[in-house]
Design a protein around this motif. Structure first.
Motif, PDB file in Angstrom:
ATOM      1  N   GLY A  61     -26.612  -0.022 -73.940  1.00  0.00           N
ATOM      2  CA  GLY A  61     -26.535  -1.453 -74.190  1.00  0.00           C
ATOM      3  C   GLY A  61     -27.546  -2.210 -73.342  1.00  0.00           C
ATOM      4  O   GLY A  61     -28.424  -1.621 -72.711  1.00  0.00           O
ATOM      5  N   ALA A  62     -27.412  -3.528 -73.306  1.00  0.00           N
ATOM      6  CA  ALA A  62     -28.363  -4.367 -72.569  1.00  0.00           C
ATOM      7  C   ALA A  62     -28.137  -4.242 -71.066  1.00  0.00           C
ATOM      8  O   ALA A  62     -26.997  -4.276 -70.599  1.00  0.00           O
ATOM      9  CB  ALA A  62     -28.218  -5.817 -73.011  1.00  0.00           C
ATOM     10  N   LEU A  63     -29.225  -4.104 -70.321  1.00  0.00           N
ATOM     11  CA  LEU A  63     -29.184  -4.028 -68.864  1.00  0.00           C
ATOM     12  C   LEU A  63     -30.173  -5.029 -68.285  1.00  0.00           C
ATOM     13  O   LEU A  63     -31.131  -5.424 -68.951  1.00  0.00           O
ATOM     14  CB  LEU A  63     -29.549  -2.614 -68.385  1.00  0.00           C
ATOM     15  CG  LEU A  63     -28.665  -1.458 -68.845  1.00  0.00           C
ATOM     16  CD1 LEU A  63     -29.209  -0.141 -68.287  1.00  0.00           C
ATOM     17  CD2 LEU A  63     -27.216  -1.651 -68.406  1.00  0.00           C
ATOM     18  N   ASP A  64     -29.946  -5.426 -67.030  1.00  0.00           N
ATOM     19  CA  ASP A  64     -30.912  -6.316 -66.406  1.00  0.00           C
ATOM     20  C   ASP A  64     -32.088  -5.506 -65.848  1.00  0.00           C
ATOM     21  O   ASP A  64     -32.076  -4.277 -65.837  1.00  0.00           O
ATOM     22  CB  ASP A  64     -30.263  -7.199 -65.337  1.00  0.00           C
ATOM     23  CG  ASP A  64     -29.795  -6.441 -64.101  1.00  0.00           C
ATOM     24  OD1 ASP A  64     -30.455  -5.465 -63.694  1.00  0.00           O
ATOM     25  OD2 ASP A  64     -28.762  -6.838 -63.534  1.00  0.00           O
ATOM     26  N   GLN A  65     -33.086  -6.227 -65.376  1.00  0.00           N
ATOM     27  CA  GLN A  65     -34.353  -5.602 -64.999  1.00  0.00           C
ATOM     28  C   GLN A  65     -34.202  -4.589 -63.870  1.00  0.00           C
ATOM     29  O   GLN A  65     -34.860  -3.543 -63.873  1.00  0.00           O
ATOM     30  CB  GLN A  65     -35.340  -6.703 -64.601  1.00  0.00           C
ATOM     31  CG  GLN A  65     -36.793  -6.322 -64.744  1.00  0.00           C
ATOM     32  CD  GLN A  65     -37.695  -7.527 -64.587  1.00  0.00           C
ATOM     33  OE1 GLN A  65     -37.620  -8.251 -63.599  1.00  0.00           O
ATOM     34  NE2 GLN A  65     -38.545  -7.767 -65.573  1.00  0.00           N
ATOM     35  N   ARG A  66     -33.334  -4.875 -62.924  1.00  0.00           N
ATOM     36  CA  ARG A  66     -33.135  -3.939 -61.814  1.00  0.00           C
ATOM     37  C   ARG A  66     -32.532  -2.627 -62.300  1.00  0.00           C
ATOM     38  O   ARG A  66     -32.913  -1.550 -61.847  1.00  0.00           O
ATOM     39  CB  ARG A  66     -32.234  -4.576 -60.749  1.00  0.00           C
ATOM     40  CG  ARG A  66     -32.885  -5.718 -59.981  1.00  0.00           C
ATOM     41  CD  ARG A  66     -31.893  -6.497 -59.169  1.00  0.00           C
ATOM     42  NE  ARG A  66     -30.883  -7.143 -60.010  1.00  0.00           N
ATOM     43  CZ  ARG A  66     -30.050  -8.090 -59.595  1.00  0.00           C
ATOM     44  NH1 ARG A  66     -30.110  -8.507 -58.341  1.00  0.00           N
ATOM     45  NH2 ARG A  66     -29.163  -8.635 -60.408  1.00  0.00           N
ATOM     46  N   GLU A  67     -31.585  -2.719 -63.220  1.00  0.00           N
ATOM     47  CA  GLU A  67     -30.959  -1.514 -63.758  1.00  0.00           C
ATOM     48  C   GLU A  67     -31.946  -0.715 -64.600  1.00  0.00           C
ATOM     49  O   GLU A  67     -31.955   0.525 -64.571  1.00  0.00           O
ATOM     50  CB  GLU A  67     -29.737  -1.905 -64.592  1.00  0.00           C
ATOM     51  CG  GLU A  67     -28.615  -2.540 -63.789  1.00  0.00           C
ATOM     52  CD  GLU A  67     -27.553  -3.175 -64.674  1.00  0.00           C
ATOM     53  OE1 GLU A  67     -26.361  -2.941 -64.395  1.00  0.00           O
ATOM     54  OE2 GLU A  67     -27.901  -3.904 -65.624  1.00  0.00           O
ATOM     55  N   VAL A  68     -32.795  -1.435 -65.354  1.00  0.00           N
ATOM     56  CA  VAL A  68     -33.802  -0.749 -66.164  1.00  0.00           C
ATOM     57  C   VAL A  68     -34.780   0.003 -65.269  1.00  0.00           C
ATOM     58  O   VAL A  68     -35.149   1.150 -65.549  1.00  0.00           O
ATOM     59  CB  VAL A  68     -34.549  -1.768 -67.052  1.00  0.00           C
ATOM     60  CG1 VAL A  68     -35.729  -1.098 -67.753  1.00  0.00           C
ATOM     61  CG2 VAL A  68     -33.594  -2.366 -68.090  1.00  0.00           C
ATOM     62  N   LEU A  69     -35.192  -0.617 -64.173  1.00  0.00           N
ATOM     63  CA  LEU A  69     -36.100   0.039 -63.240  1.00  0.00           C
ATOM     64  C   LEU A  69     -35.508   1.351 -62.722  1.00  0.00           C
ATOM     65  O   LEU A  69     -36.211   2.361 -62.619  1.00  0.00           O
ATOM     66  CB  LEU A  69     -36.410  -0.901 -62.073  1.00  0.00           C
ATOM     67  CG  LEU A  69     -37.310  -0.347 -60.965  1.00  0.00           C
ATOM     68  CD1 LEU A  69     -38.667   0.081 -61.512  1.00  0.00           C
ATOM     69  CD2 LEU A  69     -37.487  -1.385 -59.849  1.00  0.00           C
TER      70      LEU A  69
END
Length: 416
Positions: free
Chosen positions: A288-296
């Protein structure tokens, strides 16, 4: 340069999928500009990126549908009808209407009226993201008010708009900037003026610092330690996730891999069903959708990034997906398709593996090669990161915009 307040018109704000816009807004604020944000839609994402909380500009919202706020729209129309430029805006509207007789056309005119009627006293410029519907609002608003407007054009808005519509906006905007050579060439071909500029979004490399860790030399032979493939993107047609799933299903059965998808989107349910039909659902995680820190964190924990972008039947396509720039910044090898702006960053065999779109067999072959050869992944990832850090630093794009705005403000002052 005297500080100027710029109203920035956005289709929706904030949006997880538009980090490039948020990054630009923050960059402009840091460059000394005062911004006020106006969005045509309220946010629907449940999360937001840290960058959204760093932007100081206030946000207001136009009526998304005119019938939802009839009093507000009526008051706005009564106010703007007295303006000297209202007749010019109405003339443009009636010229456009036979070519696009739709509810949306009426909505854009009404939104433009609200934008002008509620215009902040200290603002002297209108900048708009996306050259399709937001720029339609900006064009009518500019005619009503006499306030100049400029445009940032991106991908879908360029390739799914009619040529006449693009030409009208390009000719009336003070200038337009876009983020890929392909988009620049199309817009420049439709403009009667030499006012279209190319400027890559780039990446805030402070948010994506060099990954100093070491990735294990996974090669797909150990079922207890499979190669980790990640993809980030909305589950929509142009991302080509059905092609990617079919390619994964074509990989040799004994090859050990896991696939993680990050993002929301209307196609998630059909894609999950397709993975079941293809017999690979057990190897896939849908985050699902994650914020930028989680994507990194996922970039750094993965061995390979893949995206199978395509051009859809209506012409929609990506430019250069920011997620591919992000992945490359983390020394992560990329397997993708050779369309649009993707080929402006990646060269097949040099810093990535590229195949034609809509070809799951070729994509499977490229994936298998990358899975089996960790040394190749390392070489491609290092080369891609070097290019990103040399050519795709977002400070360059902010400098381009600062120069354009500064020149425009100076020219306007000179003609007063």
């Amino acid at each position: 340069m005297t500080n100027k307040t710029i109203v920035v018109l956005l289709k929706g704000y904030p949006r997880l999928s538009e980090t490039f816009i948020a990054q630009e807004l923050l960059g402009l604020e840091r460059a000394g500009f005062t911004l006020k944000l106006v969005a045509m839609r309220r946010p629907t994402d449940k999360k937001r990126h840290p960058v959204h909380d760093e932007i100081k500009a206030p946000v207001s919202y136009l009526p998304e549908y005119l019938h939802e706020e009839p009093v507000r729209v009526a008051k706005a129309l009564m106010k703007v009808v007295t303006l000297p430029g209202f007749g010019s805006a109405l003339k443009a509207f009636f010229r456009d209407l036979p070519r696009d007789f739709s509810r949306n056309r009426f909505r854009r005119f009404g939104q433009a009226a609200v934008l002008v009627a509620e215009w902040p006293d200290d603002a002297g410029w209108l900048h708009v993201h996306f050259i399709h519907t937001p720029a339609a609002v900006a064009r009518y608003a500019s005619r009503m008010s006499g306030i100049p407007f400029t445009v940032s054009a991106h991908a879908k808005d360029i390739w799914t708009s009619e040529a006449w519509d693009l030409s009208d906006k390009l000719d009336e905007a003070d200038w337009t900037v876009t983020c890929t050579k392909a988009g620049h060439e199309r817009l420049q071909s439709l403009s009667a003026r030499d006012n279209v500029h190319l400027s890559y979004h780039g990446l805030d490399l402070e948010r994506f610092p060099h990954f100093a860790g070491t990735r294990p030399a996974r090669d797909g032979r150990d079922p207890d330690d499979p190669v980790r493939i990640v993809s980030v993107g909305r589950a929509v047609k142009k991302k080509g996730y059905d092609t990617l799933l079919r390619a994964l299903a074509l990989l040799p059965q004994e090859l050990a891999w896991r696939f993680t998808h990050i993002g929301g989107g209307d196609e998630l349910s059909p894609l999950k069903a397709l993975s079941e039909d293809l017999g690979i659902a057990s190897r896939i995680t849908w985050k699902g959708a994650l914020d930028q820190r989680e994507v990194l964190e996922h970039y750094r924990d993965s061995d390979l990034f893949s995206l199978a972008c395509r051009i859809t039947a209506d012409g929609d396509r990506d430019g250069l997906p920011n997620v591919m720039v992000e992945a490359a910044s983390q020394n992560l090898a990329v397997v993708a398709t050779n369309i649009s702006g993707i080929i402006e960053l990646f060269v097949d065999g040099e810093n990535g593996l590229l195949v034609a779109p809509e070809d799951p067999v070729a994509l499977a072959a490229a994936l298998e090669k990358a899975i089996r050869e960790p040394a190749l992944r390392q070489r491609l990832g290092q080369a891609a990161e070097a290019k990103v850090r040399h050519d795709f630093d977002h400070h360059t794009s902010i400098a381009d915009l600062k120069r354009l705005f500064t020149q425009s403000f100076a020219s306007r002052e000179a003609h007063r």
